[in-house]
Design an enzyme around this catalytic site. Sequence first.
Site, PDB file in Angstrom:
ATOM      1  N   ARG A 172     -77.372 -13.624  31.302  1.00 29.80           N
ATOM      2  CA  ARG A 172     -76.182 -14.479  31.380  1.00 29.80           C
ATOM      3  C   ARG A 172     -76.312 -16.093  31.365  1.00 29.80           C
ATOM      4  O   ARG A 172     -75.610 -16.758  30.560  1.00 29.80           O
ATOM      5  CB  ARG A 172     -75.260 -13.933  32.333  1.00 29.80           C
ATOM      6  CG  ARG A 172     -73.704 -14.467  31.867  1.00 29.80           C
ATOM      7  CD  ARG A 172     -72.686 -13.717  33.146  1.00 29.80           C
ATOM      8  NE  ARG A 172     -73.003 -13.970  34.376  1.00 29.80           N
ATOM      9  CZ  ARG A 172     -72.065 -13.631  35.207  1.00 29.80           C
ATOM     10  NH1 ARG A 172     -71.293 -12.314  35.173  1.00 29.80           N
ATOM     11  NH2 ARG A 172     -72.379 -13.866  36.547  1.00 29.80           N
ATOM     12  N   LYS A 204     -70.582 -18.900  31.523  1.00 25.02           N
ATOM     13  CA  LYS A 204     -69.970 -19.271  32.921  1.00 25.02           C
ATOM     14  C   LYS A 204     -70.381 -20.565  33.140  1.00 25.02           C
ATOM     15  O   LYS A 204     -71.352 -20.994  33.608  1.00 25.02           O
ATOM     16  CB  LYS A 204     -70.842 -18.274  34.021  1.00 25.02           C
ATOM     17  CG  LYS A 204     -70.270 -18.356  35.457  1.00 25.02           C
ATOM     18  CD  LYS A 204     -71.014 -17.235  36.406  1.00 25.02           C
ATOM     19  CE  LYS A 204     -70.655 -17.364  37.662  1.00 25.02           C
ATOM     20  NZ  LYS A 204     -69.397 -17.109  37.838  1.00 25.02           N
ATOM     21  N   GLU A 264     -58.463 -11.493  32.610  1.00 27.70           N
ATOM     22  CA  GLU A 264     -59.533 -11.295  33.701  1.00 27.70           C
ATOM     23  C   GLU A 264     -58.461 -11.674  35.036  1.00 27.70           C
ATOM     24  O   GLU A 264     -57.170 -12.029  35.097  1.00 27.70           O
ATOM     25  CB  GLU A 264     -60.368 -12.652  33.682  1.00 27.70           C
ATOM     26  CG  GLU A 264     -61.479 -12.392  32.995  1.00 27.70           C
ATOM     27  CD  GLU A 264     -62.655 -12.857  33.136  1.00 27.70           C
ATOM     28  OE1 GLU A 264     -63.426 -12.319  34.150  1.00 27.70           O
ATOM     29  OE2 GLU A 264     -63.040 -13.846  32.544  1.00 27.70           O
TER      30      GLU A 264
HETATM   31  C1  LIG Z   1     -64.533 -15.567  35.275  1.00 26.78           C
HETATM   32  C2  LIG Z   1     -65.110 -14.518  36.010  1.00 26.78           C
HETATM   33  N1  LIG Z   1     -65.002 -13.352  35.738  1.00 26.78           N
HETATM   34  C3  LIG Z   1     -65.592 -12.404  36.313  1.00 26.78           C
HETATM   35  C4  LIG Z   1     -66.824 -12.656  37.364  1.00 26.78           C
HETATM   36  C5  LIG Z   1     -67.532 -11.570  37.887  1.00 26.78           C
HETATM   37  O1  LIG Z   1     -68.831 -11.369  37.444  1.00 26.78           O
HETATM   38  P1  LIG Z   1     -69.907 -10.944  38.209  1.00 26.78           P
HETATM   39  O2  LIG Z   1     -69.547  -9.354  38.657  1.00 26.78           O
HETATM   40  O3  LIG Z   1     -71.154 -11.113  37.548  1.00 26.78           O
HETATM   41  O4  LIG Z   1     -69.889 -11.582  39.716  1.00 26.78           O
HETATM   42  C6  LIG Z   1     -66.906 -13.740  37.769  1.00 26.78           C
HETATM   43  C7  LIG Z   1     -67.728 -14.226  38.916  1.00 26.78           C
HETATM   44  O5  LIG Z   1     -68.808 -14.325  38.588  1.00 26.78           O
HETATM   45  C8  LIG Z   1     -66.213 -14.912  37.180  1.00 26.78           C
HETATM   46  O6  LIG Z   1     -66.220 -16.126  37.678  1.00 26.78           O
END
Ligand SMILES: Cc1ncc(COP(=O)(O)O)c(C=O)c1O
Length: 337
Positions: free
Chosen positions: A80, A183, A219
């Site tokens: 990612r 991210k 989200e």
């Molecule tokens: C915007 C957003 N969505 C989803 C997630 C959840 O992702 P993960 O399960 O990889 O932590 C995160 C956190 O990392 C996030 O910042």
Amino acid sequence: MENIDWGALGFNYVKTDYNARYTFTDGKWSEMEITGDEYIKMHMSASCLHYGLELFEGLKAFRGVDGKIRLFRVEDNARRLQSSAERLCLPVPTIEMFVKACTEVVRLNEKFIPPYGTGASLYLRPVLFGTTAGLGVKPAKDALLIVYASPVGAYFKGGIKPIMVALDREQDRAAPRGTGDVKVGGNYAASILSGENAHKLGYSNVLYLDAAEHKYIEECGAANFFGIKNNTYVTPKSPSILPSITNMSLRQIAEDLGLKVEQRPVPLEELGTFEECGACGTAAVISPIGKIFDMQTNKVYEYGSEVGKVSMQMYTRLQDIQYGRHEDKHGWITIVE
Ligand SMILES: Cc1ncc(COP(=O)(O)O)c(C=O)c1O
């Protein structure tokens, strides 16, 4: 560490002994450097400061029931990070560089890994940013990748319990064909105001709708959304959602537990049909949602003050894998020795 009260830890930066760094200059990455320095010296005109050429990751290491240290899905975080770097035209680190830095930072900071049974863990924060000095908007030629660690507390003190969420149509977090699926810091900057508005009303998180039509669920704060109904795990699909590694894991676990899995656009009206719903991410694994309040229409969706049965089962299974109480049959764990 005799002077850390593991039970009192929140989600705050706590200084550890070492961080790992790679520098990109003259078209190539340096060897990994380990340092105790928490600071960086950077030009005031660096591209990350002006044009947001910055991205990050978040993952955890756990002290298991058998005393072993388990790093969860580190290679998925590496992939990612690579896609975030490609989107911002930053130099792309290799998976090996990322995994090496994460394992080394965990190993060197072993005394900061919370003991088994405290619910606390060691959070790793890889961060990559452009450091080239300049004025024009263009890709950075120089970059720094840092991986540091911080012990963090159990997300729910006194046990997992449902959260209250506010639905916001005033601000969007990310647009289709924007950067919502990677991210990068800019997405979080865009979410601060709606988060503050929700907090003022007593809600812990914001539920975002798709930016194009405001018809579909996107989200939930810095976490993905899921709903449960008719023995089915339903989670939104959209080009502006971050592919959550927790959500990926829960889709597999839902299947393992005999649920059907649907990843598809989820219209807002469907909120009223879910038996359970929740937010999922590295920080809490699952935050069950007890209530959703639409800030513009005042409509309320209620799911009760108890954690739903399916959410609880999935939460327990994922934590059991992370703490070594359940077999890691999907190869998600890296043991750090
Ligand atoms: C915007 C957003 N969505 C989803 C997630 C959840 O992702 P993960 O399960 O990889 O932590 C995160 C956190 O990392 C996030 O910042």
